[in-house]
Design a protein around this motif. Structure first.
Motif, mmCIF file in Angstrom:
data_model
loop_
_atom_site.group_PDB
_atom_site.id
_atom_site.type_symbol
_atom_site.label_atom_id
_atom_site.label_comp_id
_atom_site.label_asym_id
_atom_site.label_seq_id
_atom_site.Cartn_x
_atom_site.Cartn_y
_atom_site.Cartn_z
ATOM 1 N N GLN A 1 -1.126 0.505 3.286
ATOM 2 C CA GLN A 1 -0.142 0.459 2.203
ATOM 3 C C GLN A 1 1.150 1.166 2.606
ATOM 4 O O GLN A 1 2.244 0.621 2.441
ATOM 5 C CB GLN A 1 -0.734 1.087 0.941
ATOM 6 C CG GLN A 1 -1.813 0.247 0.305
ATOM 7 C CD GLN A 1 -1.258 -1.041 -0.271
ATOM 8 O OE1 GLN A 1 -0.323 -1.028 -1.060
ATOM 9 N NE2 GLN A 1 -1.823 -2.161 0.142
ATOM 10 N N GLU B 1 2.000 1.902 5.668
ATOM 11 C CA GLU B 1 2.544 1.222 6.848
ATOM 12 C C GLU B 1 3.357 -0.002 6.452
ATOM 13 O O GLU B 1 4.446 -0.227 6.980
ATOM 14 C CB GLU B 1 1.399 0.807 7.779
ATOM 15 C CG GLU B 1 0.827 1.956 8.571
ATOM 16 C CD GLU B 1 -0.191 1.498 9.599
ATOM 17 O OE1 GLU B 1 -0.516 2.280 10.486
ATOM 18 O OE2 GLU B 1 -0.669 0.339 9.499
ATOM 19 N N ALA B 2 2.806 -0.790 5.518
ATOM 20 C CA ALA B 2 3.513 -2.004 5.111
ATOM 21 C C ALA B 2 4.855 -1.653 4.470
ATOM 22 O O ALA B 2 5.869 -2.294 4.734
ATOM 23 C CB ALA B 2 2.651 -2.813 4.139
ATOM 24 N N ALA B 3 4.850 -0.611 3.634
ATOM 25 C CA ALA B 3 6.095 -0.233 2.957
ATOM 26 C C ALA B 3 7.128 0.261 3.971
ATOM 27 O O ALA B 3 8.293 -0.144 3.932
ATOM 28 C CB ALA B 3 5.808 0.841 1.911
ATOM 29 N N ARG B 4 6.685 1.133 4.885
ATOM 30 C CA ARG B 4 7.626 1.653 5.884
ATOM 31 C C ARG B 4 8.103 0.537 6.806
ATOM 32 O O ARG B 4 9.266 0.503 7.200
ATOM 33 C CB ARG B 4 6.980 2.772 6.716
ATOM 34 C CG ARG B 4 6.582 4.029 5.951
ATOM 35 C CD ARG B 4 7.675 4.620 5.100
ATOM 36 N NE ARG B 4 8.923 4.886 5.777
ATOM 37 C CZ ARG B 4 9.193 5.981 6.482
ATOM 38 N NH1 ARG B 4 8.290 6.924 6.568
ATOM 39 N NH2 ARG B 4 10.357 6.148 7.072
ATOM 40 N N LEU C 1 8.648 -2.461 6.077
ATOM 41 C CA LEU C 1 9.667 -3.263 5.398
ATOM 42 C C LEU C 1 11.030 -2.580 5.445
ATOM 43 O O LEU C 1 12.047 -3.206 5.152
ATOM 44 C CB LEU C 1 9.267 -3.475 3.932
ATOM 45 C CG LEU C 1 8.180 -4.517 3.671
ATOM 46 C CD1 LEU C 1 7.659 -4.381 2.253
ATOM 47 C CD2 LEU C 1 8.710 -5.920 3.912
ATOM 48 N N GLY C 2 11.033 -1.277 5.772
ATOM 49 C CA GLY C 2 12.292 -0.543 5.812
ATOM 50 C C GLY C 2 12.457 0.424 4.655
ATOM 51 O O GLY C 2 13.511 1.031 4.496
ATOM 52 N N LEU C 3 11.434 0.556 3.806
ATOM 53 C CA LEU C 3 11.517 1.534 2.722
ATOM 54 C C LEU C 3 11.498 2.947 3.301
ATOM 55 O O LEU C 3 10.786 3.215 4.270
ATOM 56 C CB LEU C 3 10.321 1.384 1.758
ATOM 57 C CG LEU C 3 10.489 0.446 0.560
ATOM 58 C CD1 LEU C 3 10.669 -0.990 1.025
ATOM 59 C CD2 LEU C 3 9.279 0.534 -0.365
ATOM 60 N N SER C 4 12.263 3.841 2.678
ATOM 61 C CA SER C 4 12.265 5.230 3.131
ATOM 62 C C SER C 4 10.972 5.906 2.661
ATOM 63 O O SER C 4 10.209 5.337 1.893
ATOM 64 C CB SER C 4 13.471 5.960 2.549
ATOM 65 O OG SER C 4 13.316 6.083 1.152
ATOM 66 N N GLN D 1 11.110 6.220 -1.157
ATOM 67 C CA GLN D 1 10.900 4.928 -1.815
ATOM 68 C C GLN D 1 9.446 4.500 -1.714
ATOM 69 O O GLN D 1 8.876 3.939 -2.656
ATOM 70 C CB GLN D 1 11.790 3.861 -1.156
ATOM 71 C CG GLN D 1 13.269 4.000 -1.499
ATOM 72 C CD GLN D 1 14.128 3.033 -0.706
ATOM 73 O OE1 GLN D 1 13.791 2.647 0.421
ATOM 74 N NE2 GLN D 1 15.238 2.626 -1.277
ATOM 75 N N ASN E 1 7.453 3.948 -5.168
ATOM 76 C CA ASN E 1 7.219 2.568 -5.566
ATOM 77 C C ASN E 1 5.873 2.010 -5.140
ATOM 78 O O ASN E 1 5.412 1.025 -5.714
ATOM 79 C CB ASN E 1 8.327 1.666 -4.990
ATOM 80 C CG ASN E 1 9.689 2.035 -5.528
ATOM 81 O OD1 ASN E 1 10.019 1.699 -6.641
ATOM 82 N ND2 ASN E 1 10.462 2.768 -4.740
ATOM 83 N N VAL E 2 5.276 2.599 -4.117
ATOM 84 C CA VAL E 2 4.044 2.017 -3.579
ATOM 85 C C VAL E 2 2.858 2.970 -3.716
ATOM 86 O O VAL E 2 1.815 2.601 -4.257
ATOM 87 C CB VAL E 2 4.240 1.615 -2.094
ATOM 88 C CG1 VAL E 2 2.939 1.099 -1.501
ATOM 89 C CG2 VAL E 2 5.339 0.561 -1.987
ATOM 90 N N PRO F 1 2.292 5.003 -7.752
ATOM 91 C CA PRO F 1 1.729 4.173 -8.824
ATOM 92 C C PRO F 1 0.250 3.844 -8.592
ATOM 93 O O PRO F 1 -0.538 3.832 -9.527
ATOM 94 C CB PRO F 1 2.584 2.900 -8.767
ATOM 95 C CG PRO F 1 3.852 3.311 -8.122
ATOM 96 C CD PRO F 1 3.499 4.397 -7.147
ATOM 97 N N GLN F 2 -0.117 3.604 -7.336
ATOM 98 C CA GLN F 2 -1.521 3.298 -7.047
ATOM 99 C C GLN F 2 -2.386 4.544 -7.181
ATOM 100 O O GLN F 2 -3.527 4.479 -7.649
ATOM 101 C CB GLN F 2 -1.652 2.720 -5.641
ATOM 102 C CG GLN F 2 -1.017 1.363 -5.502
ATOM 103 C CD GLN F 2 -1.280 0.763 -4.135
ATOM 104 O OE1 GLN F 2 -2.416 0.577 -3.733
ATOM 105 N NE2 GLN F 2 -0.222 0.458 -3.410
ATOM 106 N N ARG G 1 -3.154 5.150 -10.856
ATOM 107 C CA ARG G 1 -4.205 4.265 -11.374
ATOM 108 C C ARG G 1 -5.571 4.721 -10.902
ATOM 109 O O ARG G 1 -6.556 4.650 -11.634
ATOM 110 C CB ARG G 1 -3.948 2.834 -10.906
ATOM 111 C CG ARG G 1 -2.874 2.117 -11.722
ATOM 112 C CD ARG G 1 -2.393 0.881 -10.966
ATOM 113 N NE ARG G 1 -1.517 0.030 -11.732
ATOM 114 C CZ ARG G 1 -0.243 0.297 -11.969
ATOM 115 N NH1 ARG G 1 0.297 1.433 -11.539
ATOM 116 N NH2 ARG G 1 0.503 -0.563 -12.651
#
Lengths: 256, 267
Positions: free
Chosen positions: B166, B168-171, B173-176, B179, B183-184, B187-188, B191
């Motif tokens: 999770q 790895e995928a966000a980073r 994509l270029g998310l800091s 972020q 955002n990732v 929230p998980q 839950r």
């Protein structure tokens, strides 16, 4: 930085120079270099543990190489510099073996999040781009679904669409079909062939020799952390020069 | 009971086993108590005294829990931070606070930390006395401080249990980093730890009874005051227990409803 040799050829879109990576005693990469020209499809093949995935992950610094450098359009990327690193990753999209969609978001939100945060699109523009891309991968009707409601093949196509939502210059694929059963690999490979036909620059780590032969313009064959052979598929796969590559691609002809 | 498929569930419960006897028993008790309150002036007196303290119990809990969550979140981010000083402070906080009884922490905050803080403020030019900080504020702060350490551990457990892919995928994509967390990952995490958070909220609600040792007039303190004036222990304690049970059951039901809303798309 060493001076560039005078040359008419433009710098490769993505380039690795003498990457070395050790995990404790294991040498995963031993001075590996790789150049990816714009509009080409590079397939990295080799036995398990040969360093394929490590090489791919060094290209966007999910793995930090111990030594060596990664260049994008000729410029060296410094992974310790946060904004340079994030900008590089936005130019280099990645698709994972396990898809890694965000399960708490709807499918279209998976795409829109990236477009909004990384490319600063407005919420509306990001949604429009997400829906257009989902249409392109044949998942328009799944936009409002959650990732867990999709089949593996659908999840992987959504993951490719998510990577495309950032409009990367090159796409990295880390064994994109290894987690899929044979019936589902076809739909993912078909879309990847379509991307290749559209001249999307791709680097694909795969075990699928047939796909590499058909779709790749360049084959890189690795073993034990080194590039053993590279060149067009007609040479590397069909007529390998080294014993190691011959044993890998044509096991029936060599010793077991 | 572990089922044949390995799932943690009883196999084919009979109608008798599935009937919520405990709920029926509670409902019966509620009816009985309600009837006593409606018909008996003594019970009605006690109930109205407890209602006077109900607001305070709810306010202390409703303020302390969000504060504890915020403290826990800051500490959790510290525990997983690459910044050494942040991690050290968060670790110190969690280890110290988790290792002290809540009652002792309430005394410490009310009678040591607050007077020290007032002295420090005065040294900087303020004109305060310790009495300017009301007891209810001191115990609320103490409860938030105590529960912040539990929330930190709860949130850290949830955060580190997320699949590595999770982040790895966000980073990728270029998310800091920020972020990715906002955002990732968070929230998980939220839950995942929702059942534990609900549990912690119930514990905090119950522990808010400790404020009575400082004379703060929550429902427990009202019951004690009533007892010392009338020696009616049985009636006031039964009603007090009933009040707490009603509150904690309401919280449990609310948390269950929230869980069901998220479970439909569980990770």
């Amino acid at each position: 930085m060493p001076p560039e040799p005078a040359s008419a050829a433009p710098a490769p879109l993505l380039e690795a120079r003498a990457l070395t990576k050790r995990f404790d005693a294991l040498v995963a990469l031993d001075a590996v270099s790789l150049a990816v020209a714009s509009g080409t499809v590079t397939a990295i093949l080799g036995p398990s543990g040969s360093g394929k995935s490590t090489l791919l992950r060094c290209l966007n610094f999910l793995v930090l190489p111990d030594t060596g450098e990664v260049r994008c359009d000729g410029a060296v990327i410094d992974p310790r510099h946060d904004s340079a690193l994030n900008a590089h990753r936005a130019r280099v999209g990645m698709v994972f073996q396990q898809f890694n969609l965000f399960p708490h978001l709807r499918v279209w939100e998976n795409l829109a999040l990236a477009a909004r945060l990384v490319r600063r699109l407005s919420a509306d523009a990001a949604r429009d781009r997400a829906l257009a891309l989902l249409d392109r991968v044949g998942l328009a009707d799944k936009a409002d679904a959650h990732p867990t409601q999709l089949s593996g093949g659908q999840q992987q196509r959504a993951a490719i669409a998510r990577a495309l939502a950032v409009e990367p210059a090159v796409l990295l694929f880390d064994e994109p079909t290894s987690a899929l059963d044979p019936e589902l690999t076809g739909e993912v490979l078909a879309f990847m062939r379509q991307l290749a036909a559209d001249r999307t620059t791709m680097v694909v780590v795969t075990h699928d020799v047939e796909f590499a032969r058909q779709a790749a313009t360049e084959i890189v064959f690795m073993d034990a952390g080194r590039v053993i052979e590279s060149g067009p598929p007609a040479l590397v796969i069909s007529a390998p020069k080294t014993d190691r590559a011959r044993r890998f691609f044509h096991p029936a002809n060599g010793p077991a | 009971m572990i089922g044949p498929d390995g799932a943690l569930a009883p196999e084919r419960p009979s109608l008798l086993a599935r009937a919520p006897w405990w709920l029926l028993a509670l409902a019966l008790a509620a009816v009985l108590i309600g009837w006593r309150v409606a018909t008996d002036t003594l019970w009605r007196d006690i109930a109205s005294r407890l209602l006077d303290g109900l607001g305070l119990t709810l306010v202390v809990t409703a303020i302390a829990f969000p504060l504890a969550l915020a403290l826990g979140l800051v500490s959790t981010l510290g525990l997983v931070s690459t910044k050494g000083w942040w991690r050290q402070i968060a670790t110190l906080y969690v280890q110290v606070v988790r290792g002290l009884p809540v009652l002792v922490q309430i005394f410490l905050v009310a009678f040591v930390l607050v007077p020290l803080g007032v002295e420090a403020a005065n040294a900087l030019g303020a004109q305060l006395t310790a009495q300017d900080v009301p007891m209810v504020a001191r115990v609320t702060a103490a409860l938030a401080f105590a529960y912040g350490a539990f929330e930190a551990e709860t949130l850290r457990g949830g955060l580190t249990s997320l699949p590595r892919g999770q982040a790895e995928a966000a980073r990728a994509l270029g998310l800091s980093r920020g972020q990715t967390l906002r955002n990732v990952l968070l929230p998980q995490t939220f839950r995942r730890v929702l059942p534990t958070l609900g549990n912690d909220l119930i514990c905090l609600l119950k522990d808010s009874a400790l404020v009575s040792v400082l004379g703060v007039r929550d429902i427990t303190q009202e019951a004690r005051l009533y007892q010392s004036a009338t020696f009616r222990y049985t009636e006031s304690l039964v009603l007090l227990a009933f009040f707490y049970l009603a509150l904690t059951l309401l919280v449990a039901l609310a948390v269950r409803a929230l869980e069901n809303r998220y479970r439909r798309h569980a990770a």
